[in-house]
Write a protein that holds these residues in place. Sequence first.
Motif, PDB file in Angstrom:
ATOM      1  N   GLU A   1     -17.094 -24.716 -25.331  1.00  6.51           N
ATOM      2  CA  GLU A   1     -15.861 -23.927 -25.396  1.00  6.51           C
ATOM      3  C   GLU A   1     -15.837 -22.934 -24.239  1.00  6.51           C
ATOM      4  OE1 GLU A   1     -14.852 -20.345 -28.145  1.00  6.51           O
ATOM      5  OE2 GLU A   1     -14.329 -22.185 -29.215  1.00  6.51           O
ATOM      6  N   ARG A   2     -14.705 -22.855 -23.574  1.00  7.78           N
ATOM      7  CA  ARG A   2     -14.541 -21.851 -22.525  1.00  7.78           C
ATOM      8  C   ARG A   2     -13.336 -20.985 -22.871  1.00  7.78           C
ATOM      9  NH1 ARG A   2     -10.838 -22.836 -18.288  1.00  7.78           N
ATOM     10  NH2 ARG A   2      -9.634 -24.737 -18.609  1.00  7.78           N
ATOM     11  N   ARG A   3     -13.397 -19.727 -22.496  1.00  6.95           N
ATOM     12  CA  ARG A   3     -12.320 -18.781 -22.777  1.00  6.95           C
ATOM     13  C   ARG A   3     -11.821 -18.202 -21.466  1.00  6.95           C
ATOM     14  NH1 ARG A   3     -13.502 -15.282 -28.085  1.00  6.95           N
ATOM     15  NH2 ARG A   3     -14.190 -16.975 -29.428  1.00  6.95           N
ATOM     16  N   TYR A   4     -10.528 -18.035 -21.372  1.00 10.46           N
ATOM     17  CA  TYR A   4      -9.943 -17.410 -20.192  1.00 10.46           C
ATOM     18  C   TYR A   4      -8.666 -16.688 -20.607  1.00 10.46           C
ATOM     19  CZ  TYR A   4      -6.634 -21.316 -20.112  1.00 10.46           C
ATOM     20  OH  TYR A   4      -5.668 -22.220 -20.446  1.00 10.46           O
ATOM     21  N   THR A   5      -8.209 -15.796 -19.763  1.00  4.82           N
ATOM     22  CA  THR A   5      -6.975 -15.064 -20.026  1.00  4.82           C
ATOM     23  C   THR A   5      -5.813 -15.818 -19.397  1.00  4.82           C
ATOM     24  OG1 THR A   5      -8.199 -12.995 -19.987  1.00  4.82           O
ATOM     25  CG2 THR A   5      -5.814 -12.840 -19.784  1.00  4.82           C
ATOM     26  N   HIS A   6      -4.781 -16.051 -20.192  1.00  5.33           N
ATOM     27  CA  HIS A   6      -3.601 -16.735 -19.695  1.00  5.33           C
ATOM     28  C   HIS A   6      -2.924 -15.851 -18.643  1.00  5.33           C
ATOM     29  CE1 HIS A   6       0.406 -18.553 -19.620  1.00  5.33           C
ATOM     30  NE2 HIS A   6      -0.168 -19.634 -20.131  1.00  5.33           N
ATOM     31  N   PRO A   7      -2.555 -16.413 -17.484  1.00  9.47           N
ATOM     32  CA  PRO A   7      -2.034 -15.580 -16.403  1.00  9.47           C
ATOM     33  C   PRO A   7      -0.698 -14.896 -16.717  1.00  9.47           C
ATOM     34  CG  PRO A   7      -1.991 -17.909 -15.799  1.00  9.47           C
ATOM     35  CD  PRO A   7      -2.711 -17.811 -17.098  1.00  9.47           C
ATOM     36  N   LEU A   8       0.152 -15.521 -17.513  1.00 10.26           N
ATOM     37  CA  LEU A   8       1.461 -14.941 -17.796  1.00 10.26           C
ATOM     38  C   LEU A   8       1.472 -14.159 -19.115  1.00 10.26           C
ATOM     39  CD1 LEU A   8       4.446 -14.722 -16.992  1.00 10.26           C
ATOM     40  CD2 LEU A   8       4.857 -16.854 -18.217  1.00 10.26           C
TER      41      LEU A   8
ATOM     42  N   LYS B   1      -1.163 -13.041 -20.823  1.00 12.28           N
ATOM     43  CA  LYS B   1      -2.273 -12.095 -20.934  1.00 12.28           C
ATOM     44  C   LYS B   1      -2.992 -12.207 -22.279  1.00 12.28           C
ATOM     45  CE  LYS B   1      -1.059 -10.302 -17.010  1.00 12.28           C
ATOM     46  NZ  LYS B   1      -1.122 -11.287 -15.969  1.00 12.28           N
ATOM     47  N   LYS B   2      -3.054 -13.393 -22.798  1.00 15.67           N
ATOM     48  CA  LYS B   2      -3.692 -13.657 -24.079  1.00 15.67           C
ATOM     49  C   LYS B   2      -4.927 -14.518 -23.838  1.00 15.67           C
ATOM     50  CE  LYS B   2      -2.592 -15.782 -28.512  1.00 15.67           C
ATOM     51  NZ  LYS B   2      -1.558 -16.436 -29.317  1.00 15.67           N
ATOM     52  N   THR B   3      -5.984 -14.289 -24.625  1.00 17.63           N
ATOM     53  CA  THR B   3      -7.190 -15.090 -24.493  1.00 17.63           C
ATOM     54  C   THR B   3      -6.962 -16.474 -25.077  1.00 17.63           C
ATOM     55  OG1 THR B   3      -8.559 -13.112 -24.650  1.00 17.63           O
ATOM     56  CG2 THR B   3      -9.641 -15.221 -25.042  1.00 17.63           C
ATOM     57  N   VAL B   4      -7.257 -17.495 -24.277  1.00 18.50           N
ATOM     58  CA  VAL B   4      -7.048 -18.886 -24.669  1.00 18.50           C
ATOM     59  C   VAL B   4      -8.409 -19.568 -24.761  1.00 18.50           C
ATOM     60  CG1 VAL B   4      -5.903 -21.049 -24.074  1.00 18.50           C
ATOM     61  CG2 VAL B   4      -4.852 -18.884 -23.441  1.00 18.50           C
ATOM     62  N   ARG B   5      -8.601 -20.363 -25.828  1.00 11.87           N
ATOM     63  CA  ARG B   5      -9.841 -21.120 -25.989  1.00 11.87           C
ATOM     64  C   ARG B   5      -9.583 -22.589 -25.684  1.00 11.87           C
ATOM     65  NH1 ARG B   5     -12.393 -19.730 -31.705  1.00 11.87           N
ATOM     66  NH2 ARG B   5     -10.694 -21.113 -32.265  1.00 11.87           N
TER      67      ARG B   5
END
Length: 80
Positions: A24-31, A33-37
């Motif tokens: 699983e990787r997590r990143y912040t959505h660019p538009l 600004k929510k954490t996406v898994r």
Amino acid sequence: MPKRVLQGVVVSDKQNKTVVVKVERRYTHPLLKKTVRRTKNYHAHDEAGAFKVGDTVWIEESKPISKLKSWVVLDDAPKA
């Protein structure tokens, strides 16, 4: 170039000398600004067949072993 090392959970051990590892990787959505898994499954080589479903493992990138396997399960956690 260093080999990539990822941590994941074994989701299948039905194949001989192979485990399927969910990473699983997590990143912040660019538009938004929510954490996406995001998850991805990797086939990894397990020579001894020591790992079972639910185990947390480290996998390391390697040369292609078969059509789907390009990762090897590490026996212990990587240093640094």
